[in-house]
Motif scaffolding. Structure first.
Motif, PDB file in Angstrom:
ATOM      1  N   ARG A  49     -61.871 -33.416 -44.974  1.00 14.91           N
ATOM      2  CA  ARG A  49     -61.290 -34.195 -43.878  1.00 14.91           C
ATOM      3  C   ARG A  49     -59.785 -34.304 -44.067  1.00 14.91           C
ATOM      4  O   ARG A  49     -59.324 -34.625 -45.158  1.00 14.91           O
ATOM      5  N   LEU A  50     -59.049 -34.043 -42.979  1.00 14.79           N
ATOM      6  CA  LEU A  50     -57.589 -34.158 -43.041  1.00 14.79           C
ATOM      7  C   LEU A  50     -57.193 -35.630 -43.091  1.00 14.79           C
ATOM      8  O   LEU A  50     -56.226 -36.005 -43.750  1.00 14.79           O
ATOM      9  N   THR A  51     -57.934 -36.467 -42.373  1.00 15.75           N
ATOM     10  CA  THR A  51     -57.770 -37.914 -42.448  1.00 15.75           C
ATOM     11  C   THR A  51     -59.165 -38.507 -42.619  1.00 15.75           C
ATOM     12  O   THR A  51     -60.154 -37.840 -42.345  1.00 15.75           O
ATOM     13  N   SER A  52     -59.243 -39.741 -43.042  1.00 15.37           N
ATOM     14  CA  SER A  52     -60.554 -40.345 -43.269  1.00 15.37           C
ATOM     15  C   SER A  52     -60.534 -41.823 -42.898  1.00 15.37           C
ATOM     16  O   SER A  52     -59.555 -42.528 -43.171  1.00 15.37           O
ATOM     17  N   GLU A  53     -61.596 -42.288 -42.252  1.00 18.07           N
ATOM     18  CA  GLU A  53     -61.746 -43.702 -41.954  1.00 18.07           C
ATOM     19  C   GLU A  53     -63.231 -44.049 -41.913  1.00 18.07           C
ATOM     20  O   GLU A  53     -64.060 -43.227 -41.515  1.00 18.07           O
ATOM     21  N   GLN A  75     -68.523 -42.134 -42.020  1.00 15.49           N
ATOM     22  CA  GLN A  75     -67.156 -41.745 -42.348  1.00 15.49           C
ATOM     23  C   GLN A  75     -66.628 -40.790 -41.286  1.00 15.49           C
ATOM     24  O   GLN A  75     -67.150 -39.698 -41.092  1.00 15.49           O
ATOM     25  N   SER A  76     -65.603 -41.247 -40.595  1.00 15.00           N
ATOM     26  CA  SER A  76     -64.990 -40.431 -39.553  1.00 15.00           C
ATOM     27  C   SER A  76     -63.740 -39.759 -40.121  1.00 15.00           C
ATOM     28  O   SER A  76     -63.540 -39.705 -41.327  1.00 15.00           O
ATOM     29  N   GLY A  77     -62.900 -39.233 -39.250  1.00 16.06           N
ATOM     30  CA  GLY A  77     -61.687 -38.540 -39.666  1.00 16.06           C
ATOM     31  C   GLY A  77     -61.616 -37.161 -39.053  1.00 16.06           C
ATOM     32  O   GLY A  77     -62.556 -36.698 -38.405  1.00 16.06           O
ATOM     33  N   LEU A  78     -60.487 -36.491 -39.222  1.00 23.55           N
ATOM     34  CA  LEU A  78     -60.288 -35.159 -38.641  1.00 23.55           C
ATOM     35  C   LEU A  78     -60.976 -34.091 -39.489  1.00 23.55           C
ATOM     36  O   LEU A  78     -60.752 -34.005 -40.700  1.00 23.55           O
ATOM     37  N   THR A  79     -61.815 -33.287 -38.843  1.00 23.47           N
ATOM     38  CA  THR A  79     -62.500 -32.193 -39.529  1.00 23.47           C
ATOM     39  C   THR A  79     -62.184 -30.859 -38.852  1.00 23.47           C
ATOM     40  O   THR A  79     -61.683 -30.825 -37.729  1.00 23.47           O
ATOM     41  N   MET A  80     -62.507 -29.786 -39.533  1.00 21.85           N
ATOM     42  CA  MET A  80     -62.167 -28.449 -39.065  1.00 21.85           C
ATOM     43  C   MET A  80     -63.425 -27.608 -38.859  1.00 21.85           C
ATOM     44  O   MET A  80     -64.349 -27.651 -39.670  1.00 21.85           O
ATOM     45  N   GLY A 103     -59.376 -16.335 -30.164  1.00 20.67           N
ATOM     46  CA  GLY A 103     -58.009 -16.650 -29.758  1.00 20.67           C
ATOM     47  C   GLY A 103     -57.324 -17.571 -30.747  1.00 20.67           C
ATOM     48  O   GLY A 103     -56.095 -17.661 -30.782  1.00 20.67           O
ATOM     49  N   VAL A 104     -58.131 -18.283 -31.535  1.00 26.02           N
ATOM     50  CA  VAL A 104     -57.612 -19.130 -32.611  1.00 26.02           C
ATOM     51  C   VAL A 104     -58.504 -18.934 -33.839  1.00 26.02           C
ATOM     52  O   VAL A 104     -59.606 -18.376 -33.751  1.00 26.02           O
ATOM     53  N   ASP A 105     -58.001 -19.411 -34.974  1.00 28.79           N
ATOM     54  CA  ASP A 105     -58.747 -19.251 -36.225  1.00 28.79           C
ATOM     55  C   ASP A 105     -59.571 -20.481 -36.587  1.00 28.79           C
ATOM     56  O   ASP A 105     -60.491 -20.391 -37.408  1.00 28.79           O
ATOM     57  N   ALA A 106     -59.227 -21.627 -35.990  1.00 35.39           N
ATOM     58  CA  ALA A 106     -59.935 -22.863 -36.317  1.00 35.39           C
ATOM     59  C   ALA A 106     -59.755 -23.885 -35.204  1.00 35.39           C
ATOM     60  O   ALA A 106     -58.853 -23.763 -34.369  1.00 35.39           O
ATOM     61  N   VAL A 107     -60.632 -24.880 -35.201  1.00 34.63           N
ATOM     62  CA  VAL A 107     -60.544 -26.028 -34.291  1.00 34.63           C
ATOM     63  C   VAL A 107     -60.472 -27.280 -35.151  1.00 34.63           C
ATOM     64  O   VAL A 107     -61.244 -27.431 -36.109  1.00 34.63           O
ATOM     65  N   VAL A 108     -59.552 -28.182 -34.823  1.00 32.68           N
ATOM     66  CA  VAL A 108     -59.463 -29.461 -35.528  1.00 32.68           C
ATOM     67  C   VAL A 108     -59.620 -30.588 -34.518  1.00 32.68           C
ATOM     68  O   VAL A 108     -58.892 -30.644 -33.527  1.00 32.68           O
ATOM     69  N   ASN A 109     -60.592 -31.442 -34.756  1.00 31.97           N
ATOM     70  CA  ASN A 109     -60.836 -32.611 -33.919  1.00 31.97           C
ATOM     71  C   ASN A 109     -61.448 -33.706 -34.772  1.00 31.97           C
ATOM     72  O   ASN A 109     -61.766 -33.485 -35.944  1.00 31.97           O
ATOM     73  N   ASP A 110     -61.669 -34.880 -34.188  1.00 35.09           N
ATOM     74  CA  ASP A 110     -62.302 -35.929 -34.943  1.00 35.09           C
ATOM     75  C   ASP A 110     -63.750 -35.557 -35.255  1.00 35.09           C
ATOM     76  O   ASP A 110     -64.423 -34.910 -34.447  1.00 35.09           O
ATOM     77  N   ARG A 111     -64.244 -35.993 -36.393  1.00 36.84           N
ATOM     78  CA  ARG A 111     -65.579 -35.601 -36.845  1.00 36.84           C
ATOM     79  C   ARG A 111     -66.676 -35.843 -35.805  1.00 36.84           C
ATOM     80  O   ARG A 111     -67.477 -34.929 -35.544  1.00 36.84           O
ATOM     81  N   PRO A 112     -66.786 -37.048 -35.189  1.00 38.84           N
ATOM     82  CA  PRO A 112     -67.877 -37.221 -34.224  1.00 38.84           C
ATOM     83  C   PRO A 112     -67.761 -36.323 -33.009  1.00 38.84           C
ATOM     84  O   PRO A 112     -68.766 -35.940 -32.415  1.00 38.84           O
ATOM     85  N   VAL A 113     -66.535 -35.974 -32.624  1.00 39.05           N
ATOM     86  CA  VAL A 113     -66.349 -35.044 -31.508  1.00 39.05           C
ATOM     87  C   VAL A 113     -66.921 -33.685 -31.866  1.00 39.05           C
ATOM     88  O   VAL A 113     -67.694 -33.091 -31.106  1.00 39.05           O
ATOM     89  N   ASN A 114     -66.556 -33.189 -33.049  1.00 36.56           N
ATOM     90  CA  ASN A 114     -67.072 -31.886 -33.493  1.00 36.56           C
ATOM     91  C   ASN A 114     -68.584 -31.916 -33.697  1.00 36.56           C
ATOM     92  O   ASN A 114     -69.310 -31.037 -33.214  1.00 36.56           O
ATOM     93  N   ASP A 115     -69.071 -32.941 -34.406  1.00 40.41           N
ATOM     94  CA  ASP A 115     -70.510 -33.043 -34.679  1.00 40.41           C
ATOM     95  C   ASP A 115     -71.326 -33.088 -33.394  1.00 40.41           C
ATOM     96  O   ASP A 115     -72.300 -32.352 -33.225  1.00 40.41           O
ATOM     97  N   THR A 139     -54.342 -37.149 -31.565  1.00 39.16           N
ATOM     98  CA  THR A 139     -53.540 -37.160 -32.789  1.00 39.16           C
ATOM     99  C   THR A 139     -53.788 -35.916 -33.647  1.00 39.16           C
ATOM    100  O   THR A 139     -53.092 -35.702 -34.639  1.00 39.16           O
ATOM    101  N   SER A 140     -54.765 -35.108 -33.266  1.00 37.33           N
ATOM    102  CA  SER A 140     -55.075 -33.901 -34.045  1.00 37.33           C
ATOM    103  C   SER A 140     -53.866 -32.974 -34.123  1.00 37.33           C
ATOM    104  O   SER A 140     -53.557 -32.430 -35.194  1.00 37.33           O
TER     105      SER A 140
END
Length: 262
Positions: free
Chosen positions: A216-220, A125-130, A187-199, A157-158
């Motif tokens: 997940r902000l989005t899910s696929e 399961q992919s998608g945008l994670t934080m 410098g920031v409070d969070a990072v949002v990217n696609d799950r496999p990128v972050n993992d 698209t993040s």
């Protein structure tokens, strides 16, 4: 996030990945038997999508999460797995032409593809994670980002997805490494990217002091594609995938490429 967009993200991380034009086996082998008499499962994949499928310099076999998983599935089925390296856009046509028996290539299950092929049960399961700092207690969901600063990789698209939340200051940076440096430097409070990128980045870089949140902000879902008229193979693959998960082999493969499941 679409597969090509994820590829652009991961390519920017500077991890070694070298896609060669050859194929990992004899492309003329029968799907019923190899020279040794063993059954062969011919699998198409676009070998340019680390950490799911890629080929390192000096390595004979294709590497990656998908490669390890399909070999484990094939073993459970009693098949030798033969990988053919094809362009991503040519994978479904190759399946329809019976040039391959199945496709595994970070392929998202969607309605357009389901009109042309069958899919296995989802295997990732992919998608945008934080990702936030380890000691962050004020951010637990995406709704908590209002009034916060968030780093994303430029051109993805993040940024668009986070901006739609409203009330969030989005900082677009060149690479995932830049995003994590900004996070650790406060410098920031969070990072949002696609799950496999972050993992993959956290696991391979050994980055510490951060944690990835479950939401997940989005899910696929990613699935293994099979020809529309081959429900029998779909059933065999699903049964083998289930056994690979139940045996704990799936978790071992996941940990190898993405770290232990949280």
């Amino acid at each position: 996030m679409k597969r090509k967009r994820i590829l652009a993200l991961i390519a920017a991380m500077a991890f070694a990945m070298l896609a060669l034009a050859g194929c990992g086996g004899n492309p003329n082998a029968s799907s019923s038997a190899s020279g040794s008499g063993a059954k062969v499962l011919k699998v198409g994949s676009s070998i340019d999508f680390a950490p799911f499928e890629f080929q390192d310099e000096g390595q004979k076999d294709y590497q990656g999460f998908d490669m390890d998983l399909i070999r484990a599935i094939g073993k459970e089925m009693g098949y030798e797995v033969e990988i053919q390296n094809l362009g991503f856009d040519g994978l479904i046509p190759a399946l329809q032409a019976k040039n391959v028996d199945a496709v595994i290539s970070g392929m998202t299950i969607n309605d357009d593809r389901k009109a042309n092929v069958l899919f296995s049960e989802p295997y990732y399961q992919s998608g945008l994670t934080m990702v936030v700092r380890e000691d962050e207690e004020g951010i637990k969901t995406f709704n908590d980002l209002k009034g916060k600063k968030v780093a994303v990789q430029i051109g993805t698209t993040s940024a668009e997805a986070v901006k739609k939340l409203g009330g969030v200051e989005v900082k677009e940076l060149n690479t995932p490494a830049d995003c994590f440096m900004e996070l650790k430097g406060k410098g920031v409070d969070a990072v949002v990217n696609d799950r496999p990128v972050n993992d993959y980045f956290i696991h391979k870089s050994g980055t510490t002091g951060v944690k990835q949140l479950e939401e997940r902000l989005t899910s696929e879902d990613y699935g293994i594609a099979i020809a529309k008229d081959n429900a029998e193979l779909q059933k065999k693959i699903d049964e083998a995938l289930k056994k690979v998960k139940e045996s704990g082999e799936y978790d071992k493969i996941f940990a190898k490429w993405f770290g232990e499941k949280k």
